[in-house]
Design an enzyme around this catalytic site. Structure first.
Site, PDB file in Angstrom:
ATOM      1  N   LYS A 128      52.597  41.932  33.924  1.00  0.00           N
ATOM      2  CA  LYS A 128      51.300  41.376  33.533  1.00  0.00           C
ATOM      3  C   LYS A 128      50.247  42.102  34.357  1.00  0.00           C
ATOM      4  O   LYS A 128      50.540  42.643  35.423  1.00  0.00           O
ATOM      5  CB  LYS A 128      51.264  39.881  33.856  1.00  0.00           C
ATOM      6  CG  LYS A 128      50.194  39.110  33.130  1.00  0.00           C
ATOM      7  CD  LYS A 128      50.690  38.549  31.813  1.00  0.00           C
ATOM      8  CE  LYS A 128      49.590  37.779  31.104  1.00  0.00           C
ATOM      9  NZ  LYS A 128      50.033  37.190  29.846  1.00  0.00           N
TER      10      LYS A 128
ATOM     11  N   VAL B  95      42.329  23.669  18.834  1.00  0.00           N
ATOM     12  CA  VAL B  95      42.580  24.268  17.513  1.00  0.00           C
ATOM     13  C   VAL B  95      41.852  25.607  17.413  1.00  0.00           C
ATOM     14  O   VAL B  95      41.045  25.843  16.530  1.00  0.00           O
ATOM     15  CB  VAL B  95      42.221  23.309  16.350  1.00  0.00           C
ATOM     16  CG1 VAL B  95      43.313  22.271  16.165  1.00  0.00           C
ATOM     17  CG2 VAL B  95      40.868  22.634  16.572  1.00  0.00           C
ATOM     18  N   GLY B  96      42.156  26.462  18.386  1.00  0.00           N
ATOM     19  CA  GLY B  96      41.647  27.839  18.355  1.00  0.00           C
ATOM     20  C   GLY B  96      42.578  28.683  17.500  1.00  0.00           C
ATOM     21  O   GLY B  96      43.115  28.220  16.485  1.00  0.00           O
ATOM     22  N   LYS B  97      42.815  29.913  17.942  1.00  0.00           N
ATOM     23  CA  LYS B  97      43.596  30.856  17.128  1.00  0.00           C
ATOM     24  C   LYS B  97      44.999  30.313  16.834  1.00  0.00           C
ATOM     25  O   LYS B  97      45.470  30.351  15.711  1.00  0.00           O
ATOM     26  CB  LYS B  97      43.694  32.214  17.845  1.00  0.00           C
ATOM     27  CG  LYS B  97      42.346  32.932  17.948  1.00  0.00           C
ATOM     28  CD  LYS B  97      42.491  34.355  18.426  1.00  0.00           C
ATOM     29  CE  LYS B  97      42.921  34.463  19.876  1.00  0.00           C
ATOM     30  NZ  LYS B  97      41.901  33.974  20.846  1.00  0.00           N
ATOM     31  N   VAL B  98      45.670  29.788  17.860  1.00  0.00           N
ATOM     32  CA  VAL B  98      47.036  29.291  17.672  1.00  0.00           C
ATOM     33  C   VAL B  98      47.009  27.910  17.007  1.00  0.00           C
ATOM     34  O   VAL B  98      47.693  27.672  16.011  1.00  0.00           O
ATOM     35  CB  VAL B  98      47.790  29.213  19.022  1.00  0.00           C
ATOM     36  CG1 VAL B  98      49.155  28.557  18.845  1.00  0.00           C
ATOM     37  CG2 VAL B  98      47.936  30.604  19.633  1.00  0.00           C
ATOM     38  N   GLY B  99      46.201  26.995  17.570  1.00  0.00           N
ATOM     39  CA  GLY B  99      46.209  25.605  17.113  1.00  0.00           C
ATOM     40  C   GLY B  99      45.865  25.457  15.645  1.00  0.00           C
ATOM     41  O   GLY B  99      46.503  24.695  14.923  1.00  0.00           O
ATOM     42  N   HIS B 100      44.872  26.209  15.176  1.00  0.00           N
ATOM     43  CA  HIS B 100      44.470  25.980  13.775  1.00  0.00           C
ATOM     44  C   HIS B 100      45.526  26.508  12.814  1.00  0.00           C
ATOM     45  O   HIS B 100      45.744  25.954  11.742  1.00  0.00           O
ATOM     46  CB  HIS B 100      43.070  26.543  13.491  1.00  0.00           C
ATOM     47  CG  HIS B 100      43.008  27.910  12.920  1.00  0.00           C
ATOM     48  ND1 HIS B 100      42.835  29.034  13.688  1.00  0.00           N
ATOM     49  CD2 HIS B 100      43.105  28.340  11.647  1.00  0.00           C
ATOM     50  CE1 HIS B 100      42.828  30.095  12.910  1.00  0.00           C
ATOM     51  NE2 HIS B 100      42.986  29.712  11.672  1.00  0.00           N
TER      52      HIS B 100
HETATM   53  N1  LIG Z   1      47.146  33.856  21.030  1.00  0.00           N
HETATM   54  C1  LIG Z   1      48.411  34.033  21.295  1.00  0.00           C
HETATM   55  O1  LIG Z   1      49.111  34.830  20.643  1.00  0.00           O
HETATM   56  C2  LIG Z   1      49.083  33.243  22.393  1.00  0.00           C
HETATM   57  C3  LIG Z   1      50.403  33.561  22.735  1.00  0.00           C
HETATM   58  C4  LIG Z   1      51.051  32.793  23.704  1.00  0.00           C
HETATM   59  C5  LIG Z   1      50.357  31.770  24.330  1.00  0.00           C
HETATM   60  N2  LIG Z   1      49.054  31.504  23.996  1.00  0.00           N
HETATM   61  C6  LIG Z   1      48.371  30.407  24.696  1.00  0.00           C
HETATM   62  O2  LIG Z   1      47.987  29.417  23.740  1.00  0.00           O
HETATM   63  C7  LIG Z   1      46.775  28.788  24.164  1.00  0.00           C
HETATM   64  C8  LIG Z   1      45.733  28.928  23.061  1.00  0.00           C
HETATM   65  O3  LIG Z   1      45.525  30.305  22.796  1.00  0.00           O
HETATM   66  P1  LIG Z   1      44.546  30.767  21.633  1.00  0.00           P
HETATM   67  O4  LIG Z   1      44.838  32.201  21.424  1.00  0.00           O
HETATM   68  O5  LIG Z   1      44.602  29.825  20.496  1.00  0.00           O
HETATM   69  O6  LIG Z   1      43.146  30.633  22.384  1.00  0.00           O
HETATM   70  P2  LIG Z   1      41.726  30.286  21.753  1.00  0.00           P
HETATM   71  O7  LIG Z   1      40.735  30.588  22.807  1.00  0.00           O
HETATM   72  O8  LIG Z   1      41.573  30.909  20.398  1.00  0.00           O
HETATM   73  O9  LIG Z   1      41.808  28.699  21.484  1.00  0.00           O
HETATM   74  C9  LIG Z   1      41.758  27.764  22.498  1.00  0.00           C
HETATM   75  C10 LIG Z   1      41.050  26.531  21.932  1.00  0.00           C
HETATM   76  O10 LIG Z   1      41.102  25.510  22.919  1.00  0.00           O
HETATM   77  C11 LIG Z   1      39.836  24.895  22.991  1.00  0.00           C
HETATM   78  N3  LIG Z   1      39.696  24.289  24.311  1.00  0.00           N
HETATM   79  C12 LIG Z   1      39.318  24.857  25.481  1.00  0.00           C
HETATM   80  N4  LIG Z   1      39.329  23.958  26.467  1.00  0.00           N
HETATM   81  C13 LIG Z   1      39.734  22.788  25.898  1.00  0.00           C
HETATM   82  C14 LIG Z   1      39.964  21.504  26.417  1.00  0.00           C
HETATM   83  N5  LIG Z   1      39.770  21.223  27.706  1.00  0.00           N
HETATM   84  N6  LIG Z   1      40.373  20.544  25.560  1.00  0.00           N
HETATM   85  C15 LIG Z   1      40.575  20.809  24.250  1.00  0.00           C
HETATM   86  N7  LIG Z   1      40.374  22.024  23.712  1.00  0.00           N
HETATM   87  C16 LIG Z   1      39.960  22.989  24.525  1.00  0.00           C
HETATM   88  C17 LIG Z   1      38.850  25.978  22.708  1.00  0.00           C
HETATM   89  O11 LIG Z   1      37.590  25.454  22.268  1.00  0.00           O
HETATM   90  C18 LIG Z   1      39.572  26.779  21.617  1.00  0.00           C
HETATM   91  O12 LIG Z   1      39.252  26.283  20.335  1.00  0.00           O
HETATM   92  C19 LIG Z   1      46.401  29.469  25.482  1.00  0.00           C
HETATM   93  O13 LIG Z   1      46.957  28.716  26.549  1.00  0.00           O
HETATM   94  C20 LIG Z   1      47.102  30.810  25.409  1.00  0.00           C
HETATM   95  O14 LIG Z   1      47.389  31.338  26.702  1.00  0.00           O
HETATM   96  C21 LIG Z   1      48.416  32.200  23.042  1.00  0.00           C
END
Ligand SMILES: NC(=O)c1ccc[n+]([C@@H]2O[C@H](COP(=O)([O-])OP(=O)(O)OC[C@H]3O[C@@H](n4cnc5c(N)ncnc54)[C@H](O)[C@@H]3O)[C@@H](O)[C@H]2O)c1
Length: 373
Positions: free
Chosen positions: A95, A196-201
């Protein structure tokens, strides 16, 4: 100061910090990189190359101090070794962190300077996106280094890794559902998603298609509205407290790390925790508290490996179908770990660590068989 060499070498005063690195011997290599003109200050950490080059993203973040950046990169690179091992990849764990606010200091020159340091490691470390870095940045880093993945699709890359991250989390959740309720279907179950960002949605899409009821919470109104526009039946909790204390079958942390602690275990009605966020447990020991409350916790680095599977595939010329087939295996691996946890009487997080360590030892050992290059 945190020791990077682990308890064997570090001395007693650093033993506590070193034990946070999780094992005797600590990291293989930690490199500090500086380019004064562009303002680059980066640390690249390689935890293990027993299974192959250390793959892990580059986090671009305004750390308060160099030691905070170092502690983060040491923890994150170790977690990548375990994640890559469990995902069945021929990749070790690494990393990198770049110190600074990406909105203020990220430039072409800085990213290219960083790329030259990545290149200087000769392929022992392969970089990708993480918080604060995007596929477009990897395109720039790749102009200086061959050891980059997660680039944009027009540049031969795998694109947005959250597609298979969400898919993999859904597979892990199906395995948990079978373990607890006897069927991999989430039909009729209520799933609470925090973030519900990139992963959640994308996870919402899978769950709605499977017939689950979904409740969401996010600090961003725009993120909530995007989901509601697509799925009007999804309900929104007014706060995180409301989400986790509502009647849930599954709680899915998909925002920040550290979301799960003793209080969560107390208030949660859900029988399963399975989400995409990295480092969900607030501190070591929470996994035992969850087990004691009868909550099945699917280890985050097991179920969120779809993203690294997606970008690792790019190293062989990206095929989405091949990567998706590999990410589908998260279902079987999660089942295997939940069964092993029950058989051994340990929390799933412990069973997952054991399986990862066994693969690192068994497969890594084979490099001892001499082959003429
Ligand atoms: N994107 C990937 O491929 C990937 C892979 C492995 C792990 N992850 C992990 O998954 C998680 C989400 O990643 P992502 O890519 O969706 O990120 P993202 O930034 O697109 O989404 C995160 C979401 O969480 C919301 N958020 C922030 N603080 C918050 C809080 N206190 N309470 C509720 N919501 C809150 C944000 O507004 C945003 O909508 C992170 O922990 C990331 O490290 C992501």
């Amino acid at each position: 100061m945190t020791s990077v060499f682990g308890p064997d070498v570090a001395g007693a005063e650093d033993a506590a910090a070193a034990s946070a690195l999780g094992g005797p011997g600590g990291h293989e290599e930690v490199v500090f990189c500086q380019d004064r003109q562009s303002g680059l200050r980066a640390i690249i950490a390689i935890y293990s190359t027993a299974l192959g080059p250390g793959l892990g993203g580059t986090r671009f973040y305004p750390y308060q101090s160099e030691s905070a950046a170092l502690a983060d990169v040491l923890n994150l690179s170790r977690a990548m070794a375990y994640k890559n091992a469990l995902a069945g990849l021929d990749l070790g764990g690494g990393k990198a962190v770049i110190i600074g606010d990406p909105d203020l200091v990220k430039t072409e020159a800085l990213l290219r300077a960083y790329g030259r340091f990545v290149e200087s490691l000769g392929g022992r470390y392969i970089t990708a996106c993480d918080i604060g870095t995007y596929s477009e940045d990897m395109d720039i880093v790749a102009r200086e280094s061959r050891f980059v993945t997660g680039r944009t699709i027009p540049n031969g890359g795998a694109g947005d890794s959250s597609v298979l991250t969400a898919f993999g989390v859904f597979q892990g959740m199906r395995a948990c559902a079978e373990h607890v309720w006897g069927s991999t279907s989430l039909d009729g179950k209520t799933v609470g998603i925090e973030g519900v960002g990139k992963v959640g949605h994308r996870l919402v899409d899978h769950l709605v298609a499977d017939g689950a009821r979904v409740v969401i919470f996010d600090t961003s109104q725009a993120a909530l509205e995007r989901v509601q526009a697509q799925h009007p039946a999804v309900s929104v909790a007014a706060s995180r407290a409301e989400l986790i204390s509502s009647q849930l079958d599954v709680y899915s942390p998909c925002a920040l790390g550290g979301a799960v602690d003793e209080t969560t275990a107390e208030v949660l009605s859900a029988r399963v925790i399975c989400g995409g966020a990295n480092n969900q447990l607030a501190h070591p020991g929470v996994e035992k508290v969850l087990s004691d409350h009868g909550i099945v916790y699917a280890p985050d680095y097991l179920v969120n490996a779809g993203g690294v599977i997606q970008v690792a595939d790019e190293l062989h010329g990206f095929s989405f179908d091949r990567a998706k087939a590999k990410a589908s295996q998260i279902l079987a691996t999660t089942k295997q770990i939940l069964a092993a946890a029950d058989a051994d009487g340990v929390p799933p997080a412990v069973a997952a660590d054991r399986l990862a360590e066994r693969r690192i030892a068994e497969i890594g050992r084979l490099r001892g068989i001499y082959l003429r290059q």
